[in-house]
Enzyme design. Structure first.
Site, PDB file in Angstrom:
ATOM      1  N   THR A 183       0.837  -1.279  -0.005  1.00 14.87           N
ATOM      2  CA  THR A 183       0.047  -0.121   0.010  1.00 14.87           C
ATOM      3  C   THR A 183       0.878   1.051   0.088  1.00 14.87           C
ATOM      4  O   THR A 183       2.020   1.301   0.337  1.00 14.87           O
ATOM      5  CB  THR A 183      -0.941   0.134   1.136  1.00 14.87           C
ATOM      6  OG1 THR A 183      -1.911   1.227   1.225  1.00 14.87           O
ATOM      7  CG2 THR A 183      -0.152   0.182   2.640  1.00 14.87           C
TER       8      THR A 183
ATOM      9  N   GLN B  32      -0.735   5.005   6.840  1.00 16.50           N
ATOM     10  CA  GLN B  32      -0.475   3.738   5.770  1.00 16.50           C
ATOM     11  C   GLN B  32       0.721   3.080   6.018  1.00 16.50           C
ATOM     12  O   GLN B  32       0.889   1.849   5.679  1.00 16.50           O
ATOM     13  CB  GLN B  32      -0.377   4.652   4.412  1.00 16.50           C
ATOM     14  CG  GLN B  32      -1.293   5.169   3.734  1.00 16.50           C
ATOM     15  CD  GLN B  32      -2.423   4.154   3.676  1.00 16.50           C
ATOM     16  OE1 GLN B  32      -3.560   4.145   4.461  1.00 16.50           O
ATOM     17  NE2 GLN B  32      -2.679   3.367   2.748  1.00 16.50           N
TER      18      GLN B  32
ATOM     19  N   HIS C  51       0.431  -0.390   8.213  1.00 15.92           N
ATOM     20  CA  HIS C  51      -0.171  -1.505   7.202  1.00 15.92           C
ATOM     21  C   HIS C  51       1.126  -2.687   7.168  1.00 15.92           C
ATOM     22  O   HIS C  51       0.676  -3.798   7.281  1.00 15.92           O
ATOM     23  CB  HIS C  51      -0.463  -1.392   5.875  1.00 15.92           C
ATOM     24  CG  HIS C  51      -1.834  -0.850   5.961  1.00 15.92           C
ATOM     25  ND1 HIS C  51      -2.962  -1.663   5.743  1.00 15.92           N
ATOM     26  CD2 HIS C  51      -2.191   0.336   5.225  1.00 15.92           C
ATOM     27  CE1 HIS C  51      -4.026  -0.779   5.740  1.00 15.92           C
ATOM     28  NE2 HIS C  51      -3.696   0.451   5.327  1.00 15.92           N
TER      29      HIS C  51
ATOM     30  N   GLU D  35      -1.482   5.037  -5.215  1.00 13.51           N
ATOM     31  CA  GLU D  35      -2.807   4.405  -4.778  1.00 13.51           C
ATOM     32  C   GLU D  35      -3.699   5.256  -4.293  1.00 13.51           C
ATOM     33  O   GLU D  35      -4.971   5.462  -4.597  1.00 13.51           O
ATOM     34  CB  GLU D  35      -2.427   3.280  -3.941  1.00 13.51           C
ATOM     35  CG  GLU D  35      -3.695   2.467  -3.325  1.00 13.51           C
ATOM     36  CD  GLU D  35      -3.310   1.329  -2.325  1.00 13.51           C
ATOM     37  OE1 GLU D  35      -4.115   0.640  -1.858  1.00 13.51           O
ATOM     38  OE2 GLU D  35      -2.142   1.437  -1.585  1.00 13.51           O
TER      39      GLU D  35
ATOM     40  N   ASP E 279     -10.766   4.361   3.564  1.00 12.58           N
ATOM     41  CA  ASP E 279     -10.505   2.992   3.938  1.00 12.58           C
ATOM     42  C   ASP E 279     -11.824   2.485   4.419  1.00 12.58           C
ATOM     43  O   ASP E 279     -11.926   1.020   4.407  1.00 12.58           O
ATOM     44  CB  ASP E 279      -9.306   2.821   4.939  1.00 12.58           C
ATOM     45  CG  ASP E 279      -7.870   3.140   4.217  1.00 12.58           C
ATOM     46  OD1 ASP E 279      -7.824   2.980   3.066  1.00 12.58           O
ATOM     47  OD2 ASP E 279      -6.866   3.311   4.889  1.00 12.58           O
TER      48      ASP E 279
ATOM     49  N   GLU F 182      -7.337  -7.328 -46.945  1.00 10.53           N
ATOM     50  CA  GLU F 182      -6.641  -8.308 -45.932  1.00 10.53           C
ATOM     51  C   GLU F 182      -6.254  -9.808 -46.181  1.00 10.53           C
ATOM     52  O   GLU F 182      -5.666 -10.525 -45.585  1.00 10.53           O
ATOM     53  CB  GLU F 182      -7.489  -8.259 -44.651  1.00 10.53           C
ATOM     54  CG  GLU F 182      -7.611  -6.951 -43.962  1.00 10.53           C
ATOM     55  CD  GLU F 182      -8.274  -7.065 -42.431  1.00 10.53           C
ATOM     56  OE1 GLU F 182      -8.966  -8.124 -42.215  1.00 10.53           O
ATOM     57  OE2 GLU F 182      -8.273  -5.952 -41.993  1.00 10.53           O
TER      58      GLU F 182
ATOM     59  N   HIS G 150     -14.138 -14.174 -46.003  1.00  8.53           N
ATOM     60  CA  HIS G 150     -15.066 -13.397 -45.280  1.00  8.53           C
ATOM     61  C   HIS G 150     -15.807 -12.446 -46.244  1.00  8.53           C
ATOM     62  O   HIS G 150     -17.053 -12.575 -45.782  1.00  8.53           O
ATOM     63  CB  HIS G 150     -13.965 -12.058 -44.592  1.00  8.53           C
ATOM     64  CG  HIS G 150     -13.293 -12.505 -43.277  1.00  8.53           C
ATOM     65  ND1 HIS G 150     -12.364 -13.610 -43.444  1.00  8.53           N
ATOM     66  CD2 HIS G 150     -13.345 -12.212 -41.966  1.00  8.53           C
ATOM     67  CE1 HIS G 150     -11.993 -13.983 -42.067  1.00  8.53           C
ATOM     68  NE2 HIS G 150     -12.712 -12.875 -41.104  1.00  8.53           N
TER      69      HIS G 150
END
Length: 440
Positions: free
Chosen positions: A240, A262, A265, A332, A366, A420, A425
């Site tokens: 994180t 943070q 964590h 983040e 959070d 192509e 096709h």
């Protein structure tokens, strides 16, 4: 406690050269692949027995079955602290408000008279939601994964979370309670790569899923990478991170508190302050020393996170350079604590989520902002989004043309097919008109 990077003076480098100057955690998913490969292969061949064996090896507990009984889920909810239940109820309510508004609707476009393309949105049939264990307890991750999946209309939801020895091999009871609160009755005591492999290949206990979401450690990320294709994944979540763009108007008490929030964590968590104010930098460092000394998880998480190469105070010439830096960093979580914060936030191009002003801290996101906290890490916010209802939906185009509408465009299709060198096709259209291209 935290290093400094001084980018003042010269013009900032561009692109990758700037990114290379910024702090970032080392997170080598590629190296972890060789560790998780035999685990995933074992689960593929031996199913539940392998999940149980690997759980014993890594989590220190031997299970009879990885499926959590329904009465255990009900009991966990009944015994949940009323204050925690009330907080989870409010978190769910706010998350539903935001994610319900993300629902997509079927839309039909008339391309030409008699020719339409309809895009309809179909939820994934079955999803495996991973909720980490280990250093912390994350009932909030249950909310952030389950709510958008439910609002997308996913009919099959299964949750996996590592077994905990202190709870008899069950996931943490608060996680079980959160599952019960949300009506999820398929829960597994399985963690790490073996949980991802269980979801991907299926076992006698758990049917395979189509998509796996949710954060985890490096081995969960590596298993997701290894099994991507057999399953869809949301992202390879790394450590994180928070970045704060702040000027002299910011309160260093708030800035330091948010960096620490943070850092607690994980020892690999990133905490980055970008500022044009040397005075704020000095004051924030002083506050870090004071606040860290008064908090929990210092030695095992916070101190190594703040001192690691992934964390720093970055000094810039002005807020324009600061905006350039945070866009290059692609955090983040990005807080804007400046004068005119809302205007600056509107110019952010790369971030998982942006938190505007002193009263919108990351901790709010959070839990109870209503936003989702499962977000891209490691700079991936420059190309990826956080978890949302859209993560669980697939757009399907339905093409409906009449004979006349097809006849009108056949010559273009034949021309492009021949350009192509794919004449069959074009022939597929000519066959419908007696092998002649309709006249325009």
């Amino acid at each position: 406690m935290i290093s400094r990077i001084d980018l003042r003076g010269d013009a900032l480098p561009e692109g990758g050269a700037l990114r290379d100057l910024l702090p970032r955690a080392e997170f080598d998913v590629e190296a972890a692949l060789e560790t998780v490969r035999p685990i995933c292969e074992d689960v593929r061949h031996r199913g539940s027995a392998a999940v149980i064996d690997w759980g014993e090896k890594f989590d220190g507990v031997r299970l009879e079955s990885v499926r959590v009984p329904a009465d255990t889920l009900a009991r966990a909810l009944a015994e949940l602290d009323p204050a925690v239940r009330a907080a989870l109820d409010e978190s769910v309510r706010r998350a539903r408000l935001v994610h319900r508004a993300q629902r997509r609707t079927t839309h039909t476009t008339q391309v030409v008279p008699g020719g339409t393309v309809t895009e309809k949105w179909v939820p994934v049939d079955r999803v495996g939601l991973y909720v980490p264990g280990g250093r912390a307890v994350y009932p909030s991750s249950v909310v952030m994964n389950v709510v958008p999946a439910q609002e997308a209309g996913v009919p099959g939801l299964a949750v996996a979370s590592p077994p905990q020895r202190e709870f008899g091999g069950l996931p943490h009871p608060t996680i079980l309670a959160a599952c019960a609160l949300l009506g999820v009755d398929e829960v597994y005591a399985a963690g790490g790569a073996q949980a991802v492999a269980m979801f991907a290949y299926g076992t006698a206990d758990c049917r395979p899923v189509d998509l796996v979401t949710g954060p985890g450690n490096i081995y969960v990320a590596a298993a997701k990478r290894l099994l991507k294709g057999r399953i869809g994944i949301d992202a390879e979540a790394g450590p994180t991170e928070i970045a704060i763009l702040a000027d002299a108007t910011a309160d260093p008490v708030h800035v330091a508190a948010d960096l620490i929030s943070q850092a607690e964590h994980d020892p690999m968590a990133a905490a980055v302050l970008v500022t044009d104010s040397a005075e704020l930098a000095d004051a924030t460092e002083a506050e870090l020393a004071t606040q860290v000394a008064a908090t929990k998880h210092v030695e095992e998480r916070i101190a190594p996170a703040l001192a690691g190469r992934q964390s720093a105070i970055v000094l810039v010439n002005d807020l324009e350079d600061g905006l350039t830096v945070v866009n290059a960093y692609a955090a983040e979580h990005l807080e804007i604590q400046t004068a005119g914060a809302a205007a600056l936030a509107g110019r952010v191009r790369n971030a998982g989520a942006v938190f505007v002003g002193p009263w919108s801290p990351v901790s709010l996101g959070d839990y109870c902002a209503g936003s989702n906290h499962v977000l891209p890490t490691g700079g991936c916010a420059c190309h990826s989004s956080g978890l949302s209802v859209q993560s669980f939906l697939r757009g399907i185009h339905i093409v409906d043309y009449t004979r006349d509408a097809l006849a009108e465009v056949t010559h273009h299709v034949v021309t492009l097919a021949e350009a192509e060198d794919l004449p069959a096709h074009g022939a597929a259209l000519k066959a419908r008109f007696g092998w002649k291209v309709p006249q325009q």
